[in-house]
Design an enzyme around this catalytic site. Sequence first.
Site, PDB file in Angstrom:
ATOM      1  N   ASP A  35       1.301  -1.359   0.429  1.00 50.13           N
ATOM      2  CA  ASP A  35      -0.356  -0.368  -0.001  1.00 50.13           C
ATOM      3  C   ASP A  35       0.886   1.165   0.102  1.00 50.13           C
ATOM      4  O   ASP A  35      -0.031   1.799   0.495  1.00 50.13           O
ATOM      5  CB  ASP A  35      -0.688   0.035   1.152  1.00 50.13           C
ATOM      6  CG  ASP A  35      -2.197  -0.894   1.370  1.00 50.13           C
ATOM      7  OD1 ASP A  35      -1.674  -1.735   0.028  1.00 50.13           O
ATOM      8  OD2 ASP A  35      -2.825  -0.924   2.214  1.00 50.13           O
ATOM      9  N   ASP A  54      -4.668  -1.098  -1.388  1.00 48.68           N
ATOM     10  CA  ASP A  54      -5.963  -0.525  -0.948  1.00 48.68           C
ATOM     11  C   ASP A  54      -6.943  -0.506  -2.335  1.00 48.68           C
ATOM     12  O   ASP A  54      -6.350   0.688  -2.735  1.00 48.68           O
ATOM     13  CB  ASP A  54      -5.587   0.466   0.275  1.00 48.68           C
ATOM     14  CG  ASP A  54      -6.618  -0.090   1.422  1.00 48.68           C
ATOM     15  OD1 ASP A  54      -6.993  -1.086   1.382  1.00 48.68           O
ATOM     16  OD2 ASP A  54      -7.444   0.879   1.986  1.00 48.68           O
ATOM     17  N   HIS A  66     -10.741   0.735  -3.191  1.00 51.61           N
ATOM     18  CA  HIS A  66     -12.093   0.669  -2.050  1.00 51.61           C
ATOM     19  C   HIS A  66     -12.711   1.466  -3.130  1.00 51.61           C
ATOM     20  O   HIS A  66     -12.794   1.955  -3.097  1.00 51.61           O
ATOM     21  CB  HIS A  66     -12.438   1.260  -0.625  1.00 51.61           C
ATOM     22  CG  HIS A  66     -11.085   0.704   0.557  1.00 51.61           C
ATOM     23  ND1 HIS A  66     -11.387  -0.469   0.312  1.00 51.61           N
ATOM     24  CD2 HIS A  66     -10.293   1.214   0.953  1.00 51.61           C
ATOM     25  CE1 HIS A  66      -9.951  -1.212   1.275  1.00 51.61           C
ATOM     26  NE2 HIS A  66      -9.701   0.610   1.673  1.00 51.61           N
ATOM     27  N   HIS A 120     -11.145   6.674   2.369  1.00 53.98           N
ATOM     28  CA  HIS A 120      -9.207   6.626   0.759  1.00 53.98           C
ATOM     29  C   HIS A 120      -9.068   5.822   0.458  1.00 53.98           C
ATOM     30  O   HIS A 120      -9.888   4.573  -0.019  1.00 53.98           O
ATOM     31  CB  HIS A 120      -8.540   6.762   2.570  1.00 53.98           C
ATOM     32  CG  HIS A 120      -8.348   5.085   3.436  1.00 53.98           C
ATOM     33  ND1 HIS A 120      -9.829   4.704   3.778  1.00 53.98           N
ATOM     34  CD2 HIS A 120      -7.565   3.366   2.707  1.00 53.98           C
ATOM     35  CE1 HIS A 120      -9.541   2.988   4.638  1.00 53.98           C
ATOM     36  NE2 HIS A 120      -8.471   2.669   3.442  1.00 53.98           N
ATOM     37  N   LYS A 122      -6.817  -4.985  -2.941  1.00 52.95           N
ATOM     38  CA  LYS A 122      -7.703  -5.565  -1.979  1.00 52.95           C
ATOM     39  C   LYS A 122      -9.097  -4.987  -1.882  1.00 52.95           C
ATOM     40  O   LYS A 122      -8.603  -2.945  -2.347  1.00 52.95           O
ATOM     41  CB  LYS A 122      -6.376  -6.367  -1.162  1.00 52.95           C
ATOM     42  CG  LYS A 122      -5.838  -4.557  -0.535  1.00 52.95           C
ATOM     43  CD  LYS A 122      -5.059  -5.633   0.598  1.00 52.95           C
ATOM     44  CE  LYS A 122      -4.050  -4.652   1.254  1.00 52.95           C
ATOM     45  NZ  LYS A 122      -4.890  -2.839   1.910  1.00 52.95           N
ATOM     46  N   CYS A 140      -2.322  -2.921   7.518  1.00 56.03           N
ATOM     47  CA  CYS A 140      -1.673  -4.396   6.556  1.00 56.03           C
ATOM     48  C   CYS A 140      -0.649  -5.030   6.455  1.00 56.03           C
ATOM     49  O   CYS A 140      -0.532  -5.737   5.784  1.00 56.03           O
ATOM     50  CB  CYS A 140      -2.395  -2.507   5.001  1.00 56.03           C
ATOM     51  SG  CYS A 140      -4.038  -2.547   4.942  1.00 56.03           S
TER      52      CYS A 140
HETATM   53  C1  VGL Z   1      -5.147   0.467   6.286  1.00 57.92           C
HETATM   54  C2  VGL Z   1      -6.646   1.689   6.861  1.00 57.92           C
HETATM   55  C3  VGL Z   1      -7.134   1.385   6.178  1.00 57.92           C
HETATM   56  C4  VGL Z   1      -3.221   0.670   5.643  1.00 57.92           C
HETATM   57  C5  VGL Z   1      -5.699   0.837   4.769  1.00 57.92           C
HETATM   58  O1  VGL Z   1      -2.802  -0.042   4.557  1.00 57.92           O
HETATM   59  O2  VGL Z   1      -2.242  -0.258   6.951  1.00 57.92           O
HETATM   60  N1  VGL Z   1      -5.258   0.709   6.685  1.00 57.92           N
HETATM   61  N2  VGL Z   1      -6.989   0.451   5.031  1.00 57.92           N
HETATM   62 ZN    ZN Z   2      -8.177   0.678   3.215  1.00 58.43          ZN
END
Ligand code: VGL
Ligand code: ZN
Length: 205
Positions: free
Chosen positions: A10, A48, A50, A83, A107, A152
Amino acid sequence: MPDKALILVDLQNDFCPGGALAVRGGDETVAVANRVARHFELVVATQDWHPADHGSFAANHAGAAPYQVVDLHGLSQVLWPVHCVQGTPGAAFHAGLTARVDQVFPKGTDPTVDSYSGFWDNGRRKDTGLAAWLRGRGVRTVYVLGLATDYCVKFTALDACGEGFATYLVEDGCRAVELAAGDGERAIDELRASGVVVLDSSQIA
Ligand code: VGL
Ligand code: ZN
């Protein structure tokens, strides 16, 4: 055939200073990633990714505020600011990431469940294909770095171990969210206790 791979977790704008879920020093991990990647024939990145209606967003729960914990379809869920929405600049990889990435594993695409690990969603119902991709290339050892240490990165490294990969955490290539002070250090302790070897990027030859 190389038997090791690097997993970049990420390395996205929203987790860097100025982003929607900024992690302190998050952008400092990118230079480490670029440097370390030169030692690997196989590099993968998790992303990440979404949908706007994702259930981990506080904005999608009436009356809820970010960082509140709720039950999301039977799983405990921290509610986050919006996010890494698919296709937005916040979801893009940091522009400083110059390492060659062989495959990206998105993901968190299912609005009903969050996915901290690059291998499995938080309910362990669906996998991303990462383990099979690695095994198909003869990988037995993985090195993990990125964002964020206490979410993550932690769950990706734990799952890598659980999937039977010898797992190394590149500590200086990680930064933590730290909703509570010490979360990053606790995550690293937990990883060590689970068999992950924690090292510094300078130890990678
Ligand atoms: C993450 C919170 C929500 C991360 C991703 O990449 O650690 N943390 N989504
Ligand atoms: Zn996330």
